[in-house]
Structure formats: structure tokens, C-alpha cells
Design a protein around this motif. Structure first.
Motif, PDB file in Angstrom:
ATOM      1  N   ARG A  99       0.837  -1.204   0.000  1.00 43.42           N
ATOM      2  CA  ARG A  99       0.000   0.000   0.000  1.00 43.42           C
ATOM      3  C   ARG A  99       0.864   1.243   0.000  1.00 43.42           C
ATOM      4  O   ARG A  99       0.599   2.191  -0.721  1.00 43.42           O
ATOM      5  CB  ARG A  99      -0.890   0.023   1.240  1.00 43.42           C
ATOM      6  N   TRP A 108       4.316  10.199  -6.932  1.00 50.46           N
ATOM      7  CA  TRP A 108       5.561  10.580  -7.600  1.00 50.46           C
ATOM      8  C   TRP A 108       5.631  10.135  -9.067  1.00 50.46           C
ATOM      9  O   TRP A 108       6.603  10.421  -9.753  1.00 50.46           O
ATOM     10  CB  TRP A 108       6.765  10.049  -6.814  1.00 50.46           C
TER      11      TRP A 108
ATOM     12  N   GLN B  12       7.383   5.852   8.469  1.00 54.57           N
ATOM     13  CA  GLN B  12       7.170   5.681   7.043  1.00 54.57           C
ATOM     14  C   GLN B  12       5.684   5.877   6.693  1.00 54.57           C
ATOM     15  O   GLN B  12       5.346   6.571   5.733  1.00 54.57           O
ATOM     16  CB  GLN B  12       7.601   4.262   6.685  1.00 54.57           C
ATOM     17  N   LEU B  13       4.828   5.279   7.503  1.00 54.27           N
ATOM     18  CA  LEU B  13       3.397   5.425   7.290  1.00 54.27           C
ATOM     19  C   LEU B  13       2.961   6.879   7.392  1.00 54.27           C
ATOM     20  O   LEU B  13       2.180   7.369   6.578  1.00 54.27           O
ATOM     21  CB  LEU B  13       2.625   4.592   8.318  1.00 54.27           C
ATOM     22  N   THR B  16       4.159   8.903   4.432  1.00 53.27           N
ATOM     23  CA  THR B  16       3.360   8.557   3.252  1.00 53.27           C
ATOM     24  C   THR B  16       1.990   9.222   3.311  1.00 53.27           C
ATOM     25  O   THR B  16       1.482   9.733   2.305  1.00 53.27           O
ATOM     26  CB  THR B  16       3.185   7.034   3.160  1.00 53.27           C
ATOM     27  N   LEU B  19       2.320  12.854   2.446  1.00 58.21           N
ATOM     28  CA  LEU B  19       2.551  12.987   1.008  1.00 58.21           C
ATOM     29  C   LEU B  19       1.244  12.897   0.232  1.00 58.21           C
ATOM     30  O   LEU B  19       0.975  13.706  -0.656  1.00 58.21           O
ATOM     31  CB  LEU B  19       3.511  11.880   0.553  1.00 58.21           C
ATOM     32  N   SER B  20       0.422  11.924   0.600  1.00 57.22           N
ATOM     33  CA  SER B  20      -0.784  11.689  -0.190  1.00 57.22           C
ATOM     34  C   SER B  20      -1.900  12.689   0.125  1.00 57.22           C
ATOM     35  O   SER B  20      -2.806  12.879  -0.673  1.00 57.22           O
ATOM     36  CB  SER B  20      -1.288  10.267   0.037  1.00 57.22           C
ATOM     37  N   ARG B  22      -1.356  15.892   0.582  1.00 57.48           N
ATOM     38  CA  ARG B  22      -0.941  17.160  -0.028  1.00 57.48           C
ATOM     39  C   ARG B  22      -1.279  18.370   0.844  1.00 57.48           C
ATOM     40  O   ARG B  22      -0.710  18.524   1.904  1.00 57.48           O
ATOM     41  CB  ARG B  22      -1.569  17.299  -1.414  1.00 57.48           C
ATOM     42  N   LEU B  37      -4.042   3.038   5.639  1.00 54.81           N
ATOM     43  CA  LEU B  37      -2.870   2.337   5.107  1.00 54.81           C
ATOM     44  C   LEU B  37      -2.519   1.110   5.946  1.00 54.81           C
ATOM     45  O   LEU B  37      -2.054   0.097   5.417  1.00 54.81           O
ATOM     46  CB  LEU B  37      -1.665   3.278   5.059  1.00 54.81           C
ATOM     47  N   GLU B  87      11.649  13.659   2.000  1.00 51.19           N
ATOM     48  CA  GLU B  87      11.384  13.055   0.693  1.00 51.19           C
ATOM     49  C   GLU B  87      12.417  12.007   0.339  1.00 51.19           C
ATOM     50  O   GLU B  87      12.086  10.907  -0.082  1.00 51.19           O
ATOM     51  CB  GLU B  87      11.390  14.138  -0.392  1.00 51.19           C
ATOM     52  N   LEU B  90      12.138   8.931   2.646  1.00 51.88           N
ATOM     53  CA  LEU B  90      10.921   8.171   2.334  1.00 51.88           C
ATOM     54  C   LEU B  90      11.091   7.380   1.039  1.00 51.88           C
ATOM     55  O   LEU B  90      10.698   6.219   0.936  1.00 51.88           O
ATOM     56  CB  LEU B  90       9.729   9.114   2.205  1.00 51.88           C
ATOM     57  N   GLN B  91      11.718   8.029   0.083  1.00 48.27           N
ATOM     58  CA  GLN B  91      11.993   7.396  -1.197  1.00 48.27           C
ATOM     59  C   GLN B  91      12.773   6.106  -1.003  1.00 48.27           C
ATOM     60  O   GLN B  91      12.405   5.054  -1.517  1.00 48.27           O
ATOM     61  CB  GLN B  91      12.832   8.374  -2.025  1.00 48.27           C
ATOM     62  N   SER B  93      13.105   4.249   1.708  1.00 47.72           N
ATOM     63  CA  SER B  93      12.438   3.174   2.433  1.00 47.72           C
ATOM     64  C   SER B  93      11.245   2.634   1.643  1.00 47.72           C
ATOM     65  O   SER B  93      10.818   1.498   1.844  1.00 47.72           O
ATOM     66  CB  SER B  93      12.018   3.637   3.818  1.00 47.72           C
ATOM     67  N   ALA B  94      10.753   3.436   0.718  1.00 44.42           N
ATOM     68  CA  ALA B  94       9.688   2.933  -0.152  1.00 44.42           C
ATOM     69  C   ALA B  94      10.237   1.868  -1.083  1.00 44.42           C
ATOM     70  O   ALA B  94       9.578   0.865  -1.368  1.00 44.42           O
ATOM     71  CB  ALA B  94       9.091   4.085  -0.960  1.00 44.42           C
TER      72      ALA B  94
END
Lengths: 125, 125
Positions: A99, A108, B12-13, B16, B19-20, B22, B37, B87, B90-91, B93-94
Motif C-alpha cells: 500500500r 511521484w 514511514q506510514l 506517506t 505525502l498523499s 498534499r 494504510l 522526501e 521516504l523514497q 524506504s519505499a
DNA sequence: TTGATTTGTATTACTCTGTTGGAGAAATGG
DNA sequence: CCATTTCTCCAACAGAGTAATACAAATCAA
């Protein structure tokens, strides 16, 4: 206490490593696999053993000692496998991981996501 | 200390979620998004606020107070947005999250993976 | 204008996870 | 034997995850 609880990030990595190594999951091989998954981040061997202990306490994995193998330094290994609880919990947290990826990839953009997918496949074969 | 460090699962959650969301990322909305999530797991509101504080200390997010809105109980909100460090981390760890998913999906099979993908899309719209 | 209700922020205190660093056991090879 | 390799394991600390709870500011309705 909470037995059905969620996994930490590192525990998740360790369980995933065990899963993917199937019959050959012991301290050193698990460590190598975890480093592959977590790159470019470095991971200490001790961290892996401590985490394995705790996961076994919670009943998520089980372990047994093998016979020594006839190689230089080939002493007995402690092998691990996933138990039912571990499978279920890993499954859950894997879905959460997906997710996170989906949401981030959407924000992104597809182009970014495709790039990272490629890079990973090259490095890990 | 370690500024380039890796994120915990919950951090991380939270990142995220920000980010989503906004423009509309504040305590309560972040909490709701994180629960979406992390489902089926429950998440306390306090956990979110504490984590937001820590992420701000590390410079991963920044915050400011908005004006109250003209609704029942509509007091001033503390809004958050991702900073550059956040950013980048997060990138990273994503990407790790995706690796975990890929490995697990491969071991447990495409059928299993497809099922979970579907379920998630239905529930979250 | 006052008390109930709604929406929201913040703190405290605790447990559990993450990580380092090193100790040391059991095998082989000269 | 002694060096070397492979491997397991412990102690101790810093940091993340969580619950529980207190409190602040807005609207509503009599």
C-alpha cells in the motif's frame, strides 16, 4: 505481550529473508539476504541474531541445529523456518508495504516507479 | 544524530500519509490516512502526534498553524508538509518496501498477490 | 451567556524494537 | 597445536511505538 501484533521494519526484513531462503535459512545467510533487501543500508550480524531470538520468543519462527558440514570452519548451523503465526503476520505487513509503495508511486509518478523497479532487478539478478 | 538514517515502519506510514494528503495534512487527517494504510491494525491518535514531533525535530517535515475554519468545532489546525530530507528518506524506504513485496509475492505466487491488490483497491477507492 | 458538543492539539510515561560491539565455540588446515 | 574460518550468542543502550489522558478553541442551542 501482544502476540498478534504488527512487525517492526527490521523484523519484516528478517522474516522475508527466511521465507525466500527456504531450506537454507541460518544466521549468516539470513544476514546476507537482509543486506540485499535493505541496500544501500548496512546491517550488523548481531542485529540479525537478536531479532531472530525475539521472533522465536513470539512463536513466529522455530529453529533447530544441523550437523556440521565438511568444510573449513563448517560448524553446526542454527536453521530457521517460518511458523504459522509468522506467515500470517508477515502477510499482513507485506500488504501494508505494498500500500505504501502504491500510494507513493502514484504521487511521484509511474516513471519514477519504473526506474526503481529496474535498478532493483539489475542489482539483485 | 544520524540524519541520513532509515525510517521506522510507523514513521514511514506517517510520511506517506502526509505525502498523499498534499494540502490537507494535519493531525486528525493524517491519523485517518495512516489507519487506512495500516488496516486492519488500529492506530492511536497520540502515536501520530508524537511521531510528527519527532519527524519535525529531524527536519523531515515542517509545520505551521492555519486559521480556524467556520464549522462546528473548527479550530486552528497544525498543517504539515514534507521537507527535502523527508522526501529522500521516504523514497529510500519505499524502495525497500517494494523489494519486500516483490520477494514475498514471488514466493507466495502471483495469484495471491493479485488478490491482495484487488482487495486494497476496493477498500480505499 | 453558559453549558454541551465537536474538533483538534499536546504531553507523559512506559514497553518493545533496532543496533553496536565484542566474546567465544566448533570446525578445518598446515 | 596454533592460526584461520565460520558461526552463534549476549549485554547494554538509543530510539521508535503506544496508550492514556489532559486540555484548548470553536459552534450550537436554550
Amino acid at each position: 505481550m501482544a502476540q498478534t501484533d504488527s512487525l517492526g521494519q527490521f523484523e519484516q526484513l528478517v522474516l522475508t529473508a527466511i521465507l525466500s531462503l527456504r531450506e537454507d535459512a541460518y544466521g549468516v545467510s539470513i544476514h546476507a539476504q537482509v543486506e540485499k533487501l535493505a541496500q544501500p543500508r548496512a546491517v550488523s550480524l548481531g542485529a540479525v541474531y537478536v531479532t531472530l531470538d525475539r521472533l522465536e520468543d513470539k512463536g513466529m519462527v522455530s529453529s533447530w541445529l544441523t550437523d556440521p558440514t565438511p568444510e573449513r570452519g563448517g560448524r553446526a548451523k542454527r536453521c530457521y523456518r517460518l511458523e504459522a503465526v509468522g506467515e500470517r503476520v508477515l502477510q499482513e505487513s507485506a500488504v501494508t508495504a505494498k500500500r505504501i509503495w502504491d500510494v507513493i508511486a502514484e504521487v511521484w509518478g509511474k516513471e519514477w516507479a519504473r526506474q526503481w523497479g529496474k535498478k532493483w532487478r539489475k542489482e539483485a539478478g
